[in-house]
Write a protein that holds these residues in place. Sequence first.
Motif, PDB file in Angstrom:
ATOM      1  N   HIS A 149      39.315  22.647  44.014  1.00 40.17           N
ATOM      2  CA  HIS A 149      38.291  22.976  43.022  1.00 40.17           C
ATOM      3  C   HIS A 149      37.130  21.995  43.071  1.00 40.17           C
ATOM      4  O   HIS A 149      35.974  22.364  42.840  1.00 40.17           O
ATOM      5  CB  HIS A 149      38.906  22.997  41.620  1.00 40.17           C
ATOM      6  N   ALA A 150      37.447  20.734  43.356  1.00 34.87           N
ATOM      7  CA  ALA A 150      36.383  19.728  43.452  1.00 34.87           C
ATOM      8  C   ALA A 150      35.415  20.052  44.585  1.00 34.87           C
ATOM      9  O   ALA A 150      34.240  19.669  44.535  1.00 34.87           O
ATOM     10  CB  ALA A 150      36.987  18.342  43.652  1.00 34.87           C
ATOM     11  N   ARG A 151      35.889  20.790  45.590  1.00 35.09           N
ATOM     12  CA  ARG A 151      35.035  21.192  46.703  1.00 35.09           C
ATOM     13  C   ARG A 151      34.436  22.583  46.500  1.00 35.09           C
ATOM     14  O   ARG A 151      33.765  23.102  47.379  1.00 35.09           O
ATOM     15  CB  ARG A 151      35.827  21.173  48.006  1.00 35.09           C
ATOM     16  N   GLY A 152      34.708  23.179  45.356  1.00 33.36           N
ATOM     17  CA  GLY A 152      34.146  24.498  45.078  1.00 33.36           C
ATOM     18  C   GLY A 152      34.984  25.641  45.605  1.00 33.36           C
ATOM     19  O   GLY A 152      34.508  26.783  45.641  1.00 33.36           O
ATOM     20  N   LEU A 153      36.221  25.373  46.029  1.00 34.82           N
ATOM     21  CA  LEU A 153      37.098  26.405  46.564  1.00 34.82           C
ATOM     22  C   LEU A 153      38.076  26.892  45.504  1.00 34.82           C
ATOM     23  O   LEU A 153      38.638  26.093  44.754  1.00 34.82           O
ATOM     24  CB  LEU A 153      37.890  25.876  47.760  1.00 34.82           C
ATOM     25  N   VAL A 154      38.263  28.214  45.456  1.00 36.33           N
ATOM     26  CA  VAL A 154      39.217  28.823  44.538  1.00 36.33           C
ATOM     27  C   VAL A 154      40.256  29.558  45.378  1.00 36.33           C
ATOM     28  O   VAL A 154      39.905  30.390  46.215  1.00 36.33           O
ATOM     29  CB  VAL A 154      38.514  29.798  43.562  1.00 36.33           C
ATOM     30  N   HIS A 155      41.513  29.267  45.148  1.00 32.51           N
ATOM     31  CA  HIS A 155      42.576  29.817  45.986  1.00 32.51           C
ATOM     32  C   HIS A 155      42.727  31.323  45.797  1.00 32.51           C
ATOM     33  O   HIS A 155      42.809  32.077  46.752  1.00 32.51           O
ATOM     34  CB  HIS A 155      43.889  29.100  45.651  1.00 32.51           C
ATOM     35  N   ARG A 156      42.850  31.774  44.553  1.00 35.57           N
ATOM     36  CA  ARG A 156      42.948  33.181  44.137  1.00 35.57           C
ATOM     37  C   ARG A 156      44.309  33.823  44.338  1.00 35.57           C
ATOM     38  O   ARG A 156      44.501  34.978  43.964  1.00 35.57           O
ATOM     39  CB  ARG A 156      41.904  34.059  44.852  1.00 35.57           C
ATOM     40  N   ASP A 157      45.282  33.144  44.903  1.00 31.57           N
ATOM     41  CA  ASP A 157      46.595  33.760  45.079  1.00 31.57           C
ATOM     42  C   ASP A 157      47.700  32.702  45.007  1.00 31.57           C
ATOM     43  O   ASP A 157      48.526  32.588  45.904  1.00 31.57           O
ATOM     44  CB  ASP A 157      46.657  34.517  46.406  1.00 31.57           C
ATOM     45  N   VAL A 158      47.693  31.933  43.915  1.00 32.12           N
ATOM     46  CA  VAL A 158      48.722  30.918  43.699  1.00 32.12           C
ATOM     47  C   VAL A 158      49.976  31.633  43.199  1.00 32.12           C
ATOM     48  O   VAL A 158      50.056  32.053  42.054  1.00 32.12           O
ATOM     49  CB  VAL A 158      48.265  29.864  42.663  1.00 32.12           C
ATOM     50  N   THR A 159      50.950  31.801  44.071  1.00 29.80           N
ATOM     51  CA  THR A 159      52.171  32.535  43.747  1.00 29.80           C
ATOM     52  C   THR A 159      53.380  31.812  44.314  1.00 29.80           C
ATOM     53  O   THR A 159      53.254  30.921  45.168  1.00 29.80           O
ATOM     54  CB  THR A 159      52.138  33.962  44.329  1.00 29.80           C
ATOM     55  N   ASP A 178      42.762  30.366  39.097  1.00 24.81           N
ATOM     56  CA  ASP A 178      43.871  29.627  39.711  1.00 24.81           C
ATOM     57  C   ASP A 178      44.758  29.008  38.641  1.00 24.81           C
ATOM     58  O   ASP A 178      45.984  28.956  38.786  1.00 24.81           O
ATOM     59  CB  ASP A 178      43.337  28.522  40.617  1.00 24.81           C
ATOM     60  N   VAL A 179      44.145  28.526  37.565  1.00 22.13           N
ATOM     61  CA  VAL A 179      44.916  27.901  36.486  1.00 22.13           C
ATOM     62  C   VAL A 179      45.823  28.940  35.826  1.00 22.13           C
ATOM     63  O   VAL A 179      46.984  28.657  35.505  1.00 22.13           O
ATOM     64  CB  VAL A 179      43.972  27.252  35.454  1.00 22.13           C
ATOM     65  N   TYR A 180      45.310  30.153  35.625  1.00 22.51           N
ATOM     66  CA  TYR A 180      46.141  31.206  35.042  1.00 22.51           C
ATOM     67  C   TYR A 180      47.335  31.501  35.956  1.00 22.51           C
ATOM     68  O   TYR A 180      48.483  31.567  35.501  1.00 22.51           O
ATOM     69  CB  TYR A 180      45.327  32.481  34.830  1.00 22.51           C
ATOM     70  N   PRO A 191      51.168  40.196  39.147  1.00 24.37           N
ATOM     71  CA  PRO A 191      51.693  39.396  38.018  1.00 24.37           C
ATOM     72  C   PRO A 191      50.928  38.103  37.778  1.00 24.37           C
ATOM     73  O   PRO A 191      50.987  37.541  36.685  1.00 24.37           O
ATOM     74  CB  PRO A 191      53.145  39.111  38.439  1.00 24.37           C
ATOM     75  N   TYR A 192      50.191  37.636  38.786  1.00 22.55           N
ATOM     76  CA  TYR A 192      49.493  36.352  38.687  1.00 22.55           C
ATOM     77  C   TYR A 192      47.993  36.508  38.421  1.00 22.55           C
ATOM     78  O   TYR A 192      47.275  35.519  38.353  1.00 22.55           O
ATOM     79  CB  TYR A 192      49.683  35.563  39.991  1.00 22.55           C
ATOM     80  N   VAL A 193      47.525  37.731  38.291  1.00 24.50           N
ATOM     81  CA  VAL A 193      46.087  37.980  38.171  1.00 24.50           C
ATOM     82  C   VAL A 193      45.607  37.709  36.751  1.00 24.50           C
ATOM     83  O   VAL A 193      46.154  38.241  35.777  1.00 24.50           O
ATOM     84  CB  VAL A 193      45.758  39.429  38.584  1.00 24.50           C
ATOM     85  N   ALA A 194      44.566  36.887  36.620  1.00 24.12           N
ATOM     86  CA  ALA A 194      44.017  36.551  35.314  1.00 24.12           C
ATOM     87  C   ALA A 194      43.330  37.762  34.691  1.00 24.12           C
ATOM     88  O   ALA A 194      42.750  38.591  35.401  1.00 24.12           O
ATOM     89  CB  ALA A 194      43.024  35.396  35.458  1.00 24.12           C
ATOM     90  N   PRO A 195      43.351  37.881  33.364  1.00 28.61           N
ATOM     91  CA  PRO A 195      42.762  39.057  32.691  1.00 28.61           C
ATOM     92  C   PRO A 195      41.300  39.296  33.037  1.00 28.61           C
ATOM     93  O   PRO A 195      40.875  40.439  33.203  1.00 28.61           O
ATOM     94  CB  PRO A 195      42.946  38.725  31.210  1.00 28.61           C
ATOM     95  N   ARG A 232      47.699  19.009  42.170  1.00 27.29           N
ATOM     96  CA  ARG A 232      46.834  18.057  42.888  1.00 27.29           C
ATOM     97  C   ARG A 232      46.065  18.770  44.014  1.00 27.29           C
ATOM     98  O   ARG A 232      44.912  18.445  44.287  1.00 27.29           O
ATOM     99  CB  ARG A 232      47.672  16.914  43.458  1.00 27.29           C
ATOM    100  N   VAL A 233      46.727  19.723  44.668  1.00 24.39           N
ATOM    101  CA  VAL A 233      46.031  20.488  45.707  1.00 24.39           C
ATOM    102  C   VAL A 233      44.890  21.283  45.077  1.00 24.39           C
ATOM    103  O   VAL A 233      43.763  21.293  45.585  1.00 24.39           O
ATOM    104  CB  VAL A 233      47.003  21.442  46.424  1.00 24.39           C
ATOM    105  N   LEU A 234      45.180  21.976  43.975  1.00 25.52           N
ATOM    106  CA  LEU A 234      44.149  22.774  43.311  1.00 25.52           C
ATOM    107  C   LEU A 234      43.000  21.893  42.824  1.00 25.52           C
ATOM    108  O   LEU A 234      41.829  22.262  42.935  1.00 25.52           O
ATOM    109  CB  LEU A 234      44.753  23.546  42.135  1.00 25.52           C
TER     110      LEU A 234
END
Length: 416
Positions: free
Chosen positions: A134-144, A194-196, A177-181, A128-130
Amino acid sequence: MSRLEPGDVLARRYLLLDPLARGGMSVIWRAFDQSLHRMIAVKVLTASLHTDHGERTNVRSEARAAARFTHPDTIEIYDYGETVTTSGGVAAYVVMPLLDGTPLAERLEQQGPLPWTEAAAIALRLARVLMAGHARGLVHRDVTAENVLLTADGPKLLDFGIAAWAGDPEDDRGTPPYVAPERLLGAATHPAVDVYAFGVLLHFMLTGRTPYPETTWEEIEAARRTDPPPRVPGVPHAIASLCQRCLAHRPRDRPTAAEIVSALTSALGTATLGRHVRRGLTVAGSAAVALSALLWFQQTGLPHPPERAALKPSPTTSSRLLESSPSTAVTVEQAVTDFRTALEAKTPCGATDADVVLDLQQVLRGAVSPHGPSGSGTDNLRQKLSDRWREGRLEPACLSELEARLDDIDSALGGD
């Protein structure tokens, strides 16, 4: 940047006391705000901003945007700043409240994987946070796991203070380990990264390990993955499939955060329904066995089992097949006390807002009051619970526990 030490002061204001957690992008310090005389948390980026004016401007812009992004399951940003290190680099830092909680990574390391319902409930809050970010155009980039804090109010996602705008150029921020390809190919920042990472986190919560063994940038750059993402065993199909879809190699094959929220809500709702069906079948099965035994004793002429009251079908056989013995029946007062105890307990309802608790208490009084609506039982309270769950203000585990207590209240009311 050079390593900061306890006793260092940032911006001649924030006194660093001791490190609380380390992630791939930053270190969180317990600190003291010497201006406002309060304890705080300071997250310092481990990578220097160097002297590139454009990069520093971007980081400031991202921090300001994230500071305007508020959500109950994120942590408020007090301040953002930059500091010159002893090596001459420029490092960014974010100042936040100091919350009492346990990093999810520490919980998993010490106690192993979570039950799937608990993992899914945490994942739902984070999704829900993501979705809102995302709806505001923000990407977290470190969901761990290091960036999730388990508090008395539920899980909190840290680090939106160093989020990026969707479409920004890729950089080296993130935990391997969380970085998307696609990040290894220099693709622009996109919510799919972020979804990855979310998929990696969900896999970690369910199994106690990340889906792939690589732990450094060099290792993930050398990895060549062609097989489908690993599937989590021993969990419902919907959860295993969702986790696998989040880990899809191609960004376009991954679900959106909104789709994740919908899938998790459905899975947890099904689990709650299944629990009550199984509970009902267990009660019905026990009643049937008891009734069969009673009939057998009657047919054979043998005496009834000692210290057992005679059993007979109840008029309300659809909900209770047998009447309880007076010595074992739960009174209305006890059932109501059990409901209130569950509602106020730290587990599983500790994350419930105080206003929701008060509202449920008031509706409960109306349900058991002799002046309340005749014959309605706990219907109004059940509807209230369902509404609060759909609003995201009641955890699935709490909902399940409270509904079980309502079953006891209805049983007691019916026996009066």
